[in-house]
Structure formats: C-alpha cells, structure tokens
Design a protein around this motif. Structure first.
Motif, PDB file in Angstrom:
ATOM      1  N   SER A  22     -27.044 -14.557  12.959  1.00  0.00           N
ATOM      2  CA  SER A  22     -27.691 -14.311  14.255  1.00  0.00           C
ATOM      3  C   SER A  22     -29.208 -14.219  14.115  1.00  0.00           C
ATOM      4  CB  SER A  22     -27.141 -13.039  14.903  1.00  0.00           C
ATOM      5  OG  SER A  22     -27.372 -11.922  14.079  1.00  0.00           O
ATOM      6  N   PHE A  34     -32.915 -14.247  25.099  1.00  0.00           N
ATOM      7  CA  PHE A  34     -32.718 -12.826  24.787  1.00  0.00           C
ATOM      8  C   PHE A  34     -33.428 -11.933  25.820  1.00  0.00           C
ATOM      9  CE2 PHE A  34     -33.627  -8.946  22.138  1.00  0.00           C
ATOM     10  CZ  PHE A  34     -32.356  -8.409  22.313  1.00  0.00           C
ATOM     11  N   ILE A  37     -31.112 -11.698  28.618  1.00  0.00           N
ATOM     12  CA  ILE A  37     -30.020 -10.753  28.308  1.00  0.00           C
ATOM     13  C   ILE A  37     -30.489  -9.323  28.568  1.00  0.00           C
ATOM     14  CG2 ILE A  37     -28.667  -9.729  26.406  1.00  0.00           C
ATOM     15  CD1 ILE A  37     -28.346 -12.515  25.238  1.00  0.00           C
ATOM     16  N   TYR A  43     -26.184  -5.450  30.377  1.00  0.00           N
ATOM     17  CA  TYR A  43     -26.710  -5.116  29.045  1.00  0.00           C
ATOM     18  C   TYR A  43     -27.470  -3.787  29.161  1.00  0.00           C
ATOM     19  CZ  TYR A  43     -28.472  -5.956  24.328  1.00  0.00           C
ATOM     20  OH  TYR A  43     -28.743  -5.852  22.967  1.00  0.00           O
ATOM     21  N   TYR A 197     -21.531  -7.904  26.412  1.00  0.00           N
ATOM     22  CA  TYR A 197     -21.613  -9.042  25.485  1.00  0.00           C
ATOM     23  C   TYR A 197     -20.880 -10.275  25.998  1.00  0.00           C
ATOM     24  CZ  TYR A 197     -23.989  -5.982  22.309  1.00  0.00           C
ATOM     25  OH  TYR A 197     -24.941  -5.150  21.758  1.00  0.00           O
ATOM     26  N   ASP A 199     -20.749 -11.503  29.099  1.00  0.00           N
ATOM     27  CA  ASP A 199     -21.230 -11.416  30.485  1.00  0.00           C
ATOM     28  C   ASP A 199     -20.697 -12.578  31.322  1.00  0.00           C
ATOM     29  OD1 ASP A 199     -23.779 -13.476  30.883  1.00  0.00           O
ATOM     30  OD2 ASP A 199     -23.388 -12.920  28.814  1.00  0.00           O
ATOM     31  N   THR A 204     -25.012 -14.873  27.457  1.00  0.00           N
ATOM     32  CA  THR A 204     -24.797 -14.667  26.016  1.00  0.00           C
ATOM     33  C   THR A 204     -24.167 -15.918  25.373  1.00  0.00           C
ATOM     34  OG1 THR A 204     -24.450 -12.349  26.581  1.00  0.00           O
ATOM     35  CG2 THR A 204     -23.953 -12.987  24.325  1.00  0.00           C
ATOM     36  N   PHE A 207     -26.991 -18.135  24.748  1.00  0.00           N
ATOM     37  CA  PHE A 207     -27.756 -17.581  23.616  1.00  0.00           C
ATOM     38  C   PHE A 207     -27.133 -18.065  22.294  1.00  0.00           C
ATOM     39  CE2 PHE A 207     -28.668 -13.389  21.244  1.00  0.00           C
ATOM     40  CZ  PHE A 207     -30.011 -13.661  21.065  1.00  0.00           C
ATOM     41  N   ASN A 208     -25.804 -18.035  22.224  1.00  0.00           N
ATOM     42  CA  ASN A 208     -25.110 -18.479  21.012  1.00  0.00           C
ATOM     43  C   ASN A 208     -25.185 -19.999  20.843  1.00  0.00           C
ATOM     44  OD1 ASN A 208     -23.010 -16.375  19.433  1.00  0.00           O
ATOM     45  ND2 ASN A 208     -23.875 -15.618  21.349  1.00  0.00           N
ATOM     46  N   SER A 243     -19.126 -11.836  17.556  1.00  0.00           N
ATOM     47  CA  SER A 243     -19.343 -12.983  18.431  1.00  0.00           C
ATOM     48  C   SER A 243     -19.110 -14.278  17.666  1.00  0.00           C
ATOM     49  CB  SER A 243     -20.770 -12.974  18.973  1.00  0.00           C
ATOM     50  OG  SER A 243     -20.990 -11.767  19.668  1.00  0.00           O
TER      51      SER A 243
END
Ligand code: AVI
Length: 312
Positions: A22, A34, A37, A43, A197, A199, A204, A207-208, A243
């Motif tokens: 990460s 981020f 987030i 969050y 996490y 959402d 998220t 983000f990944n 995750s």
C-alpha cells in the motif's frame, strides 16, 4: 533493475499469494484519491482525530511537561493540516516552539508551508524533505525537548513486527524526555469499520485500482482495469482490515519493463493493504514491545480513535 518499485512489483506479483504494498498507493493521483477518502463521512478517522487535536490541545501540551522552547516533529506530514488546531493553540498561548514537518514529497511540504504561513503568520516552521531517520538523528542532538507526531493511523498499515521495528527506531532516535503522539484507530462496531473501507461510492476501490494504473504507466504494463474488482474484509477478532484487488477472469498481464507475464486466475486476490485497529491493552503491549510507556490515550468523544501519548 534499479528501481525498488519495479523490484517490489515483480516480487509481489510472482509470489505464491500475490501482494502489492500500500505504500505505492500514493502517486499524485493516489494522493488525491486519499484526500477524497478523508473527506468521506464514512471514513470517521479523520474527523475523530481532528476533534481530539482541536478539543484537547491544552491537555496534550500539559501532559508533555516540556520546558520551552521545544520542537514538534511531524513524520509524514503530507500537505494536509491535521495539526493545525494544535499549532494554533500553541501560538494563541504564546508558547515557544518550532514546527518541523517531514515528508518525502517536496511538493507536499511546499503546499503545507504556504498554507500554514498564510493562516498562522507567526509560526516558526522548518519543513524537511527526506528520510525520517536521517532527520531524527540530527534532532537527537537538539538542546530542546521534542514531540514526535505520527498521526492518521499510519502505524496501522504496518504488520506487527514491522510496526515494532519502526517504533523501536523512533525510540532510538529520541532523547530522554522526548515524547511520541501516535494516531491509532480503535476497535469498534465492525459495521462502522466495514463501511469506512468498503465505501458504497467505490472511492476506496478507485484508490486500490489506481495502483494497477500506476504499474501500467510506470512499468509499461497492460492491466485492464475493468477486469479487476476490489474486496476488503474486517476481522473483529484480530482488528485487521485486509484489502485486495480481485481478478475477475483468467487473464495474462504483460509488464514490459519487468519482462514478465503475470498469470491471474478467476477470483485470484492481490493483497494490497492492512489497516489494523487496536484496543487499549494492545496499545500497551505495542508500546512495551518497542520500549515505550503509554502516558495517556486522548480519545474523541465517541471513543472511535486515540492519539496515544508515549514516553521513553
Ligand atoms: C493512510 N492509512 C492510515 C489509511 C488507512 O486507513 O489505512 C489508508 C486507507 N486505505 C483505505 N482507506 C484509507
């Protein structure tokens, strides 16, 4: 292959159980996601920590028991203003201190410095860009006491052994009497953690999956983003959110710069992140394992989060 990103991607994607760290989420685009987030109502971590630093500045500063002047050193300060309320309290009360935010991003430090100077014109700020430990080593020679800040639940992204190692290094680079304020997310109703996490707007997930876009761009790979999904799971027994990126079909990905073809099976997982949640006894244990003592846990009114004050 010289670059550690390339090496780590190759090691992670050729492992028996695939993983990507990460720490590579935060390219420019990832850092922007981020920020999104941190602005999501689900969050809760950001607001809870903001509440602690706004409402309990006096109690935190009193608990330091420092002579003046002193240093406040923030590790991984980013371009945010997490500590704004604490700094504002100090200036409003004519307390003599120097603020040293540290980050690996020059851009983040420039933005933070400009924002703080605008909002708190009297601040004595000495931003530093680079390796935490090089900077901490120099600080160990300072004549003044120091408060180290490692906020935002960043410690939760490290596995237990790595967390102990990192905190132990902080400890070695602190003088007797220096203190550490560590932002840690607390165990709570598992549904709240799940929603923070996993959402529902998929921020998220973006983000990944941005990590795959980064690999496409920097290592000339051909990940097709629509062939991947995101999954995360909170285990209330261990306090761990894990995750993953999920492969939605049997597929081969060519990473040209690594000269590698990666085979992914239907439903295969790539583990991307650990976000650990603690309870108070675990915080005590972690402090002890890294040679610290807990001085006080400053919690928000709902007890969602703690800024835990540690001493050597
Ligand atoms: C930076 N870190 C503490 C965040 C966390 O909560 O683990 C990163 C994050 N991952 C998903 N949402 C936020």
């Amino acid at each position: 292959m010289t670059n550690t990103f390339a090496k780590d991607v190759l090691a992670g994607l050729t492992a028996e159980k695939k993983y990507l760290s990460s720490k590579y989420f935060y390219d420019d685009n990832g850092s922007r996601i981020f920020q999104e987030i941190m602005n999501m109502p689900e969050y809760y971590l950001t607001d809870a920590e903001f509440e602690i630093l706004s409402m309990q500045s006096k109690q935190i500063i009193d608990a330091l028991n420092f002579s003046q002047p002193f240093n406040i050193i923030e590790l991984g300060a980013g371009d945010g203003l997490k500590t704004f309320k604490l700094l504002e309290y100090l200036l409003n009360n004519n307390i003599d201190f120097k603020y040293v935010p540290i980050d690996i991003s020059q851009e983040a430090m420039d933005i933070l410095t400009a924002r703080l100077k605008e909002r708190l014109p009297n601040i004595n700020i000495r931003p530093k860009v680079g390796d935490y430990f090089e900077i901490l080593k120099v600080n160990k020679e300072s004549d003044y006491p120091s408060l180290l800040l490692f906020l935002g639940s960043n410690i939760g992204n490290y596995k237990q052994e790595r967390a102990v190692e990192l905190l132990g290094l902080f400890n070695e680079n602190m003088k007797d009497g220096d203190k550490l304020l560590l932002g840690m997310d607390l165990k709570k109703n598992p549904i709240s953690i799940h929603n923070a996490y996993f959402d529902k707007h998929g921020v998220t997930k973006r983000f990944n999956l941005n990590l795959l876009l980064r690999i496409n761009r920097e290592l000339d790979a051909d990940f097709k983003i629509d062939d991947f999904d995101f999954y995360c799971h909170y285990n209330p027994d261990t306090g761990e959110v894990k995750s993953y990126i999920v492969s939605l079909r049997n597929q081969k990905v060519h990473i040209k710069k690594l000269d590698a073809i990666i085979d992914l099976g239907y439903g295969e997982l790539i583990w991307t992140e650990l976000s650990k949640k603690y309870d108070v006894p675990e915080i005590e244990d972690l402090a002890m394992a890294s040679n610290f003592k807990v001085n006080h846990n400053f919690m928000d009114c709902k007890h969602l989060f703690t800024d835990s004050l540690w001493e050597k």
